[in-house]
Design an enzyme around this catalytic site. Structure first.
Site, PDB file in Angstrom:
ATOM      1  N   SER A   1      36.188  45.352  12.925  1.00  0.00           N
ATOM      2  CA  SER A   1      36.726  45.801  14.198  1.00  0.00           C
ATOM      3  C   SER A   1      37.741  46.921  14.013  1.00  0.00           C
ATOM      4  O   SER A   1      38.596  46.871  13.129  1.00  0.00           O
ATOM      5  CB  SER A   1      37.395  44.632  14.927  1.00  0.00           C
ATOM      6  OG  SER A   1      38.059  45.084  16.087  1.00  0.00           O
TER       7      SER A   1
ATOM      8  N   ASP B   1      38.125  37.044   7.259  1.00  0.00           N
ATOM      9  CA  ASP B   1      37.544  37.753   8.381  1.00  0.00           C
ATOM     10  C   ASP B   1      38.345  37.367   9.627  1.00  0.00           C
ATOM     11  O   ASP B   1      39.045  36.341   9.633  1.00  0.00           O
ATOM     12  CB  ASP B   1      36.072  37.368   8.538  1.00  0.00           C
ATOM     13  CG  ASP B   1      35.418  38.037   9.723  1.00  0.00           C
ATOM     14  OD1 ASP B   1      35.589  39.257   9.892  1.00  0.00           O
ATOM     15  OD2 ASP B   1      34.760  37.329  10.502  1.00  0.00           O
TER      16      ASP B   1
ATOM     17  N   ASP C   1      32.482  33.988   8.770  1.00  0.00           N
ATOM     18  CA  ASP C   1      31.549  33.274   9.644  1.00  0.00           C
ATOM     19  C   ASP C   1      30.244  34.043   9.807  1.00  0.00           C
ATOM     20  O   ASP C   1      29.281  33.503  10.360  1.00  0.00           O
ATOM     21  CB  ASP C   1      32.161  33.040  11.022  1.00  0.00           C
ATOM     22  CG  ASP C   1      32.292  34.329  11.824  1.00  0.00           C
ATOM     23  OD1 ASP C   1      31.886  34.341  13.001  1.00  0.00           O
ATOM     24  OD2 ASP C   1      32.807  35.317  11.276  1.00  0.00           O
TER      25      ASP C   1
ATOM     26  N   ASP D   1      37.291  37.917  13.549  1.00  0.00           N
ATOM     27  CA  ASP D   1      36.529  37.377  14.678  1.00  0.00           C
ATOM     28  C   ASP D   1      35.641  36.224  14.218  1.00  0.00           C
ATOM     29  O   ASP D   1      34.776  36.402  13.370  1.00  0.00           O
ATOM     30  CB  ASP D   1      35.660  38.478  15.296  1.00  0.00           C
ATOM     31  CG  ASP D   1      36.476  39.696  15.704  1.00  0.00           C
ATOM     32  OD1 ASP D   1      37.604  39.502  16.182  1.00  0.00           O
ATOM     33  OD2 ASP D   1      35.988  40.827  15.538  1.00  0.00           O
TER      34      ASP D   1
ATOM     35  N   ARG E   1      30.582  48.630  14.092  1.00  0.00           N
ATOM     36  CA  ARG E   1      29.937  48.702  15.398  1.00  0.00           C
ATOM     37  C   ARG E   1      28.693  49.585  15.400  1.00  0.00           C
ATOM     38  O   ARG E   1      27.638  49.187  15.921  1.00  0.00           O
ATOM     39  CB  ARG E   1      30.947  49.226  16.422  1.00  0.00           C
ATOM     40  CG  ARG E   1      30.461  49.164  17.873  1.00  0.00           C
ATOM     41  CD  ARG E   1      31.443  49.885  18.779  1.00  0.00           C
ATOM     42  NE  ARG E   1      32.811  49.535  18.427  1.00  0.00           N
ATOM     43  CZ  ARG E   1      33.826  50.393  18.499  1.00  0.00           C
ATOM     44  NH1 ARG E   1      33.634  51.627  18.903  1.00  0.00           N
ATOM     45  NH2 ARG E   1      35.046  50.011  18.179  1.00  0.00           N
TER      46      ARG E   1
ATOM     47  N   GLY F   1      29.686  40.876  12.143  1.00  0.00           N
ATOM     48  CA  GLY F   1      30.406  41.238  10.933  1.00  0.00           C
ATOM     49  C   GLY F   1      30.241  42.671  10.482  1.00  0.00           C
ATOM     50  O   GLY F   1      30.932  43.105   9.561  1.00  0.00           O
TER      51      GLY F   1
ATOM     52  N   ASN G   1      39.862  47.360  16.239  1.00  0.00           N
ATOM     53  CA  ASN G   1      40.993  46.846  17.011  1.00  0.00           C
ATOM     54  C   ASN G   1      41.730  45.749  16.250  1.00  0.00           C
ATOM     55  O   ASN G   1      42.387  44.913  16.850  1.00  0.00           O
ATOM     56  CB  ASN G   1      40.479  46.295  18.349  1.00  0.00           C
ATOM     57  CG  ASN G   1      39.618  47.297  19.097  1.00  0.00           C
ATOM     58  OD1 ASN G   1      39.998  48.453  19.267  1.00  0.00           O
ATOM     59  ND2 ASN G   1      38.448  46.871  19.546  1.00  0.00           N
TER      60      ASN G   1
END
Length: 242
Positions: free
Chosen positions: A137, A14, A195, A16, A62, A59, A139
């Protein structure tokens, strides 16, 4: 050397909260977005908390985060369209507002990486294992490049790839499974590093060979309960003799 079973051939990270510190940026953006939205509807509404972030948003894609958190408060919004403005009271509008805040923060302050995680990622590559970044994400490419570790990543499955391929977001295992396929490794030959509770659940649902939970916010017990085989505070711990 890497704290993994000997059968592992690929590592699926992962982004972020595992490799980069952008999880705190996302949390702040979600909080501002949801608090402003809730207060506009009810000045006495309970604010968005870290627990809300961990349980409903972290996770996930969005728009799923928008739907799931608002549902927890008994709120259902029309879906809207990707062309909605960021102040629209729609799922797409709320999601766009959050993404604008994240992009503004990243543009101003850049991307901070976890040094221990990048050291671990480098050790993984030196050991000859394949690597992938798997993130909800949209991005992902920009964050990886800004973080300076693009040369250590063999493939990327991010929100843009998931949308193109029609992959379900975490806690469904689709994105991790797609990354394993891209690397030519069966799930039981790959390890998932996460996480987020949703990400750990995805790793377990996909029958991966090993799932590493990364505890950045003090929820080690919850990560273990979600299916992590081991929980560490930083990936560098896995490089230490056991």
């Amino acid at each position: 050397m890497l704290g993994l079973p000997g059968s592992i051939r690929a590592c699926l990270f992962d982004l972020d909260g595992v490799l980069t510190r952008t999880a705190t940026v996302h949390m702040a953006a979600w909080k501002r977005t949801f608090d402003e939205f809730l207060r506009a509807r009810d000045p006495g509404a309970r604010e968005f908390t870290q627990e809300d972030y961990n349980r409903y948003v972290d996770g996930k894609p969005r728009l799923d985060g928008v739907r799931d958190f608002l549902a927890s408060r008994g709120i259902t919004l029309p879906e809207g369209t990707p062309d909605d403005p960021p102040d629209a009271a729609t799922v797409h509008g709320v999601g766009l507002r959050k993404n604008q805040l994240v992009l503004a923060e990243l543009a101003e302050h850049g991307v901070e990486v976890y040094p221990g995680s990048v050291r671990y990622l480098r050790a993984v590559k030196e050991a000859g294992l394949a690597t992938a970044v798997v993130t909800a994400s949209r991005n992902g490419r920009q964050v990886i490049e800004a973080g300076g570790f693009a040369d250590l990543v063999d493939t990327r499955v991010d929100g843009e790839v998931a949308a193109t391929q029609g992959l379900r977001g975490k806690p469904a295992p689709d994105t991790f499974l797609a990354a394993a396929r891209a690397l030519g490794v069966p799930p039981d030959g790959a390890v998932v590093y996460e996480d987020a509770l949703a990400g750990v659940a995805a790793g377990r649902a996909g029958s991966f060979g090993y799932v590493v939970g990364v505890d950045r916010v003090g929820h080690a017990d919850e990560l273990a309960a979600a299916g992590a085989d081991v929980v560490v505070q930083d990936l560098a711990e896995l490089l230490e003799p056991r």
